[in-house]
Write a protein that holds these residues in place. Structure first.
Motif, mmCIF file in Angstrom:
data_model
loop_
_atom_site.group_PDB
_atom_site.id
_atom_site.type_symbol
_atom_site.label_atom_id
_atom_site.label_comp_id
_atom_site.label_asym_id
_atom_site.label_seq_id
_atom_site.Cartn_x
_atom_site.Cartn_y
_atom_site.Cartn_z
ATOM 1 N N MET A 1 -24.873 28.922 20.027
ATOM 2 C CA MET A 1 -25.286 28.316 18.791
ATOM 3 C C MET A 1 -26.782 28.551 18.618
ATOM 4 O O MET A 1 -27.552 28.394 19.542
ATOM 5 C CB MET A 1 -24.964 26.832 18.805
ATOM 6 N N LYS A 2 -27.170 28.902 17.401
ATOM 7 C CA LYS A 2 -28.582 29.120 17.123
ATOM 8 C C LYS A 2 -29.327 27.798 17.139
ATOM 9 O O LYS A 2 -28.878 26.811 16.574
ATOM 10 C CB LYS A 2 -28.755 29.760 15.759
ATOM 11 N N LYS A 3 -30.471 27.802 17.780
ATOM 12 C CA LYS A 3 -31.278 26.583 17.837
ATOM 13 C C LYS A 3 -32.184 26.439 16.625
ATOM 14 O O LYS A 3 -32.680 25.367 16.345
ATOM 15 C CB LYS A 3 -32.103 26.576 19.110
ATOM 16 N N ASP A 4 -32.387 27.538 15.882
ATOM 17 C CA ASP A 4 -33.308 27.478 14.748
ATOM 18 C C ASP A 4 -32.605 27.276 13.408
ATOM 19 O O ASP A 4 -33.202 27.432 12.364
ATOM 20 C CB ASP A 4 -34.149 28.747 14.701
ATOM 21 N N ARG A 5 -31.337 26.930 13.421
ATOM 22 C CA ARG A 5 -30.639 26.724 12.157
ATOM 23 C C ARG A 5 -31.083 25.390 11.541
ATOM 24 O O ARG A 5 -31.420 24.442 12.251
ATOM 25 C CB ARG A 5 -29.133 26.748 12.333
ATOM 26 N N PRO A 6 -31.084 25.323 10.211
ATOM 27 C CA PRO A 6 -31.564 24.097 9.555
ATOM 28 C C PRO A 6 -30.589 22.936 9.734
ATOM 29 O O PRO A 6 -29.382 23.097 9.578
ATOM 30 C CB PRO A 6 -31.667 24.497 8.087
ATOM 31 N N VAL A 7 -31.118 21.811 10.098
ATOM 32 C CA VAL A 7 -30.320 20.590 10.241
ATOM 33 C C VAL A 7 -31.009 19.512 9.431
ATOM 34 O O VAL A 7 -32.178 19.227 9.633
ATOM 35 C CB VAL A 7 -30.207 20.153 11.714
ATOM 36 N N ASN A 8 -30.287 18.944 8.475
ATOM 37 C CA ASN A 8 -30.851 17.891 7.644
ATOM 38 C C ASN A 8 -29.812 16.792 7.505
ATOM 39 O O ASN A 8 -28.993 16.812 6.613
ATOM 40 C CB ASN A 8 -31.253 18.439 6.278
ATOM 41 N N LEU A 9 -29.850 15.837 8.386
ATOM 42 C CA LEU A 9 -28.874 14.761 8.334
ATOM 43 C C LEU A 9 -29.431 13.499 7.690
ATOM 44 O O LEU A 9 -28.726 12.518 7.573
ATOM 45 C CB LEU A 9 -28.385 14.450 9.747
ATOM 46 N N ASP A 10 -30.671 13.512 7.262
ATOM 47 C CA ASP A 10 -31.261 12.361 6.575
ATOM 48 C C ASP A 10 -30.874 12.430 5.103
ATOM 49 O O ASP A 10 -31.424 13.221 4.338
ATOM 50 C CB ASP A 10 -32.778 12.374 6.754
ATOM 51 N N LEU A 11 -29.913 11.606 4.699
ATOM 52 C CA LEU A 11 -29.394 11.674 3.335
ATOM 53 C C LEU A 11 -30.431 11.279 2.290
ATOM 54 O O LEU A 11 -30.296 11.630 1.119
ATOM 55 C CB LEU A 11 -28.162 10.780 3.205
ATOM 56 N N THR A 12 -31.477 10.557 2.707
ATOM 57 C CA THR A 12 -32.492 10.155 1.727
ATOM 58 C C THR A 12 -33.397 11.319 1.330
ATOM 59 O O THR A 12 -34.090 11.233 0.322
ATOM 60 C CB THR A 12 -33.362 9.010 2.291
ATOM 61 N N THR A 13 -33.378 12.400 2.093
ATOM 62 C CA THR A 13 -34.223 13.552 1.758
ATOM 63 C C THR A 13 -33.468 14.609 0.963
ATOM 64 O O THR A 13 -34.074 15.575 0.510
ATOM 65 C CB THR A 13 -34.781 14.198 3.030
ATOM 66 N N ILE A 14 -32.162 14.436 0.799
ATOM 67 C CA ILE A 14 -31.369 15.417 0.060
ATOM 68 C C ILE A 14 -31.406 15.068 -1.420
ATOM 69 O O ILE A 14 -31.125 13.944 -1.819
ATOM 70 C CB ILE A 14 -29.910 15.431 0.564
ATOM 71 N N SER A 15 -31.758 16.034 -2.244
ATOM 72 C CA SER A 15 -31.807 15.845 -3.683
ATOM 73 C C SER A 15 -30.742 16.727 -4.327
ATOM 74 O O SER A 15 -30.778 17.943 -4.197
ATOM 75 C CB SER A 15 -33.185 16.221 -4.213
ATOM 76 N N LEU A 16 -29.799 16.095 -5.010
ATOM 77 C CA LEU A 16 -28.717 16.827 -5.649
ATOM 78 C C LEU A 16 -29.011 16.997 -7.134
ATOM 79 O O LEU A 16 -29.635 16.131 -7.748
ATOM 80 C CB LEU A 16 -27.393 16.067 -5.504
ATOM 81 N N PRO A 17 -28.525 18.072 -7.744
ATOM 82 C CA PRO A 17 -28.597 18.177 -9.204
ATOM 83 C C PRO A 17 -27.567 17.229 -9.820
ATOM 84 O O PRO A 17 -26.693 16.692 -9.128
ATOM 85 C CB PRO A 17 -28.250 19.644 -9.463
ATOM 86 N N ILE A 18 -27.636 17.036 -11.117
ATOM 87 C CA ILE A 18 -26.729 16.099 -11.783
ATOM 88 C C ILE A 18 -25.270 16.521 -11.596
ATOM 89 O O ILE A 18 -24.385 15.678 -11.474
ATOM 90 C CB ILE A 18 -27.081 15.934 -13.279
ATOM 91 N N THR A 19 -25.035 17.821 -11.519
ATOM 92 C CA THR A 19 -23.660 18.283 -11.306
ATOM 93 C C THR A 19 -23.146 17.845 -9.927
ATOM 94 O O THR A 19 -21.973 17.541 -9.764
ATOM 95 C CB THR A 19 -23.582 19.809 -11.429
ATOM 96 N N GLY A 20 -24.044 17.791 -8.945
ATOM 97 C CA GLY A 20 -23.659 17.335 -7.611
ATOM 98 C C GLY A 20 -23.316 15.861 -7.604
ATOM 99 O O GLY A 20 -22.331 15.442 -6.986
ATOM 100 N N TYR A 21 -24.123 15.051 -8.301
ATOM 101 C CA TYR A 21 -23.835 13.613 -8.373
ATOM 102 C C TYR A 21 -22.520 13.359 -9.103
ATOM 103 O O TYR A 21 -21.730 12.509 -8.697
ATOM 104 C CB TYR A 21 -24.978 12.876 -9.071
ATOM 105 N N VAL A 22 -22.290 14.089 -10.189
ATOM 106 C CA VAL A 22 -21.047 13.908 -10.943
ATOM 107 C C VAL A 22 -19.844 14.276 -10.078
ATOM 108 O O VAL A 22 -18.836 13.576 -10.066
ATOM 109 C CB VAL A 22 -21.091 14.737 -12.251
ATOM 110 N N SER A 23 -19.962 15.358 -9.330
ATOM 111 C CA SER A 23 -18.869 15.773 -8.451
ATOM 112 C C SER A 23 -18.643 14.758 -7.331
ATOM 113 O O SER A 23 -17.505 14.403 -7.019
ATOM 114 C CB SER A 23 -19.178 17.144 -7.863
ATOM 115 N N PHE A 24 -19.729 14.279 -6.734
ATOM 116 C CA PHE A 24 -19.618 13.282 -5.668
ATOM 117 C C PHE A 24 -18.965 11.999 -6.198
ATOM 118 O O PHE A 24 -18.058 11.444 -5.569
ATOM 119 C CB PHE A 24 -21.007 12.991 -5.089
#
Length: 125
Positions: A1-24
């Motif tokens: 497994m690559k150690k330099d792959r992006p990991v972002n598990l902090d949901l407060t830092t994720i910004s979705l477009p309006i289409t993402g919120y509507v889908s969610f």
């Protein structure tokens, strides 16, 4: 497994477009609707059992908490229906572009708010 792959598990830092919120929210409303339909079917069965159970259910529904729960289920149904219609339109090739998707998402939010307020107005007033 690559150690330099992006990991972002902090949901407060994720910004979705309006289409993402509507889908969610479409998915969340589907889950709420599934649980709510079971409650509504139980209420229908109870109301059809006898006159006494109908009157007891009618008295239970006058409780503001129960009214709020029913409103929540119907609000989820309204949102899910509007968002589902958007998906059907997109399946027919309407609103598949980036701008079309954004416009469709904004329309879903506006129509869902309108329907949710109408349902709330009907149940509460």
């Amino acid at each position: 497994m690559k150690k330099d792959r992006p990991v972002n598990l902090d949901l407060t830092t994720i910004s979705l477009p309006i289409t993402g919120y509507v889908s969610f929210l479409h998915r969340v409303s589907g889950i709420i609707m599934l649980a709510g339909i079971l409650i509504l079917l139980w209420m229908l069965d109870t109301s059809l059992s006898s006159e006494q159970s109908f009157n007891e259910l009618k008295e239970t529904l006058s409780n503001p908490v129960i009214t709020f729960v029913v409103w929540g289920v119907l609000a989820a149904l309204a949102y899910h229906t509007v968002a589902g219609l958007r998906h059907l339109l997109m399946d027919m090739g309407i609103g598949e572009s980036l701008e079309g998707g954004r416009a469709g998402a904004k329309a879903v939010v506006a129509l869902a708010i309108l329907f949710i307020l109408l349902i709330g107005g009907y149940l509460i007033w």
